[in-house]
Design an enzyme around this catalytic site. Structure first.
Site, PDB file in Angstrom:
ATOM      1  N   CYS A  69      -9.337 -78.008  45.415  1.00  0.00           N
ATOM      2  CA  CYS A  69      -8.442 -78.920  46.330  1.00  0.00           C
ATOM      3  C   CYS A  69      -9.397 -79.340  47.427  1.00  0.00           C
ATOM      4  O   CYS A  69      -9.588 -80.590  47.337  1.00  0.00           O
ATOM      5  CB  CYS A  69      -7.287 -77.946  47.129  1.00  0.00           C
ATOM      6  SG  CYS A  69      -6.133 -77.233  45.975  1.00  0.00           S
ATOM      7  N   ARG A  70      -9.617 -78.590  48.387  1.00  0.00           N
ATOM      8  CA  ARG A  70     -10.401 -79.157  49.655  1.00  0.00           C
ATOM      9  C   ARG A  70     -11.971 -79.903  49.374  1.00  0.00           C
ATOM     10  O   ARG A  70     -12.271 -80.720  49.563  1.00  0.00           O
ATOM     11  CB  ARG A  70     -10.557 -78.397  50.776  1.00  0.00           C
ATOM     12  CG  ARG A  70      -9.252 -77.761  51.288  1.00  0.00           C
ATOM     13  CD  ARG A  70      -9.134 -76.514  52.330  1.00  0.00           C
ATOM     14  NE  ARG A  70      -9.417 -75.517  51.410  1.00  0.00           N
ATOM     15  CZ  ARG A  70      -9.830 -74.216  51.786  1.00  0.00           C
ATOM     16  NH1 ARG A  70      -9.826 -74.077  53.214  1.00  0.00           N
ATOM     17  NH2 ARG A  70      -9.828 -73.288  51.006  1.00  0.00           N
ATOM     18  N   SER A  71     -12.871 -78.972  48.565  1.00  0.00           N
ATOM     19  CA  SER A  71     -14.248 -79.621  48.485  1.00  0.00           C
ATOM     20  C   SER A  71     -14.011 -80.422  47.725  1.00  0.00           C
ATOM     21  O   SER A  71     -15.107 -81.524  47.784  1.00  0.00           O
ATOM     22  CB  SER A  71     -15.082 -78.039  48.232  1.00  0.00           C
ATOM     23  OG  SER A  71     -14.818 -77.473  47.015  1.00  0.00           O
ATOM     24  N   CYS A 119     -15.215 -74.718  49.330  1.00  0.00           N
ATOM     25  CA  CYS A 119     -14.072 -74.033  49.836  1.00  0.00           C
ATOM     26  C   CYS A 119     -13.963 -72.768  48.849  1.00  0.00           C
ATOM     27  O   CYS A 119     -14.927 -72.345  48.508  1.00  0.00           O
ATOM     28  CB  CYS A 119     -12.841 -75.091  49.519  1.00  0.00           C
ATOM     29  SG  CYS A 119     -12.806 -75.672  48.010  1.00  0.00           S
ATOM     30  N   ASN A 164     -12.462 -74.442  44.769  1.00  0.00           N
ATOM     31  CA  ASN A 164     -13.027 -75.590  44.336  1.00  0.00           C
ATOM     32  C   ASN A 164     -12.268 -76.533  43.505  1.00  0.00           C
ATOM     33  O   ASN A 164     -12.691 -77.329  42.638  1.00  0.00           O
ATOM     34  CB  ASN A 164     -14.446 -75.260  43.538  1.00  0.00           C
ATOM     35  CG  ASN A 164     -15.405 -76.766  43.301  1.00  0.00           C
ATOM     36  OD1 ASN A 164     -16.119 -76.790  42.327  1.00  0.00           O
ATOM     37  ND2 ASN A 164     -15.442 -77.720  44.371  1.00  0.00           N
ATOM     38  N   ASP A 172      -6.154 -74.603  54.169  1.00  0.00           N
ATOM     39  CA  ASP A 172      -5.913 -74.610  52.564  1.00  0.00           C
ATOM     40  C   ASP A 172      -4.389 -74.944  52.254  1.00  0.00           C
ATOM     41  O   ASP A 172      -3.726 -74.491  52.731  1.00  0.00           O
ATOM     42  CB  ASP A 172      -6.162 -73.171  52.577  1.00  0.00           C
ATOM     43  CG  ASP A 172      -5.944 -72.842  50.944  1.00  0.00           C
ATOM     44  OD1 ASP A 172      -5.579 -73.623  49.835  1.00  0.00           O
ATOM     45  OD2 ASP A 172      -6.236 -71.580  50.486  1.00  0.00           O
TER      46      ASP A 172
HETATM   47  P1  4NP Z   1      -9.266 -74.824  47.722  1.00  0.00           P
HETATM   48  O1  4NP Z   1      -7.914 -74.182  47.605  1.00  0.00           O
HETATM   49  O2  4NP Z   1      -9.978 -73.548  48.153  1.00  0.00           O
HETATM   50  O3  4NP Z   1      -9.181 -75.629  48.647  1.00  0.00           O
HETATM   51  O4  4NP Z   1      -9.726 -75.290  46.205  1.00  0.00           O
HETATM   52  C1  4NP Z   1      -7.441 -72.921  46.840  1.00  0.00           C
HETATM   53  C2  4NP Z   1      -7.332 -73.079  45.392  1.00  0.00           C
HETATM   54  C3  4NP Z   1      -7.040 -72.093  44.632  1.00  0.00           C
HETATM   55  C4  4NP Z   1      -6.795 -70.978  45.288  1.00  0.00           C
HETATM   56  C5  4NP Z   1      -6.644 -70.762  46.710  1.00  0.00           C
HETATM   57  C6  4NP Z   1      -7.070 -71.683  47.549  1.00  0.00           C
HETATM   58  N1  4NP Z   1      -6.338 -69.727  44.617  1.00  0.00           N
HETATM   59  O5  4NP Z   1      -5.933 -68.729  45.196  1.00  0.00           O
HETATM   60  O6  4NP Z   1      -6.325 -69.542  43.121  1.00  0.00           O
END
Ligand code: 4NP
Length: 159
Positions: free
Chosen positions: A13-15, A8, A11, A126
């Protein structure tokens, strides 16, 4: 051994959620020595951090542990992974840009393409800037897709 990496943006939340679910399913089917599971982000903002507390809380409530620490996906990782599963189309575009050849590009897939009930080109949304419901939805989406992915890998590799 077949190596799988979920990717993602951050790294956290989703992955990591998909990684934890896939590792759980792989263990439940007795395939931990045949299928290796990891995750990474296309960005490096959160390197070294544990998964977001909201993702951990949903996973814990479903009996899934999220043990990963955030890492950034690098070009060398294409050599280590047979399946590189992008959560959304932006992640996929970033991975395809990084992939040095057609062979590496062919390893990149949208995770939800393995869920037979998902529409074409479906993404894992997201949840970072939203509320707790988004994390529940991400868990359910990732679980359905990981079940399909595991079936696909078992079939492809005779496992
Ligand atoms: P992820 O979610 O890609 O599912 O881990 C996010 C985590 C952090 C951010 C964006 C999306 N960020 O902008 O810091």
């Amino acid at each position: 051994m077949v190596h799988v990496c979920f990717v993602c943006l951050g790294n956290i939340c989703r992955s990591p959620t998909a990684e934890g679910i896939m590792a759980h399913l792989v263990r439940a089917e007795g395939l931990a020595s045949a299928i290796g599971v990891a995750s990474a982000g296309t960005a490096g903002y959160h390197v070294g951090e544990p998964p977001d507390a909201r993702a951990q809380s949903v996973a814990r409530s479903r009996g899934v542990h999220l043990p990963s620490r955030a890492a950034q996906f690098s070009v060398g990782d294409f050599r280590r992974f047979d399946y590189v599963l992008a959560m959304d189309r932006d992640n996929r575009a970033d991975l395809l840009r990084l992939a040095p050849s057609a062979e590496e590009k062919a390893r990149v897939h949208l995770l939800r393409s393995f869920d037979p009930t998902a529409p074409p080109h479906a993404e894992v949304p997201d949840p970072y800037y939203g509320g707790p419901d988004g994390f529940v939805a991400v868990f359910d989406i990732c679980e359905a897709a990981c079940r399909g992915l595991l079936q696909h890998i078992r079939r492809e590799h005779g496992l």
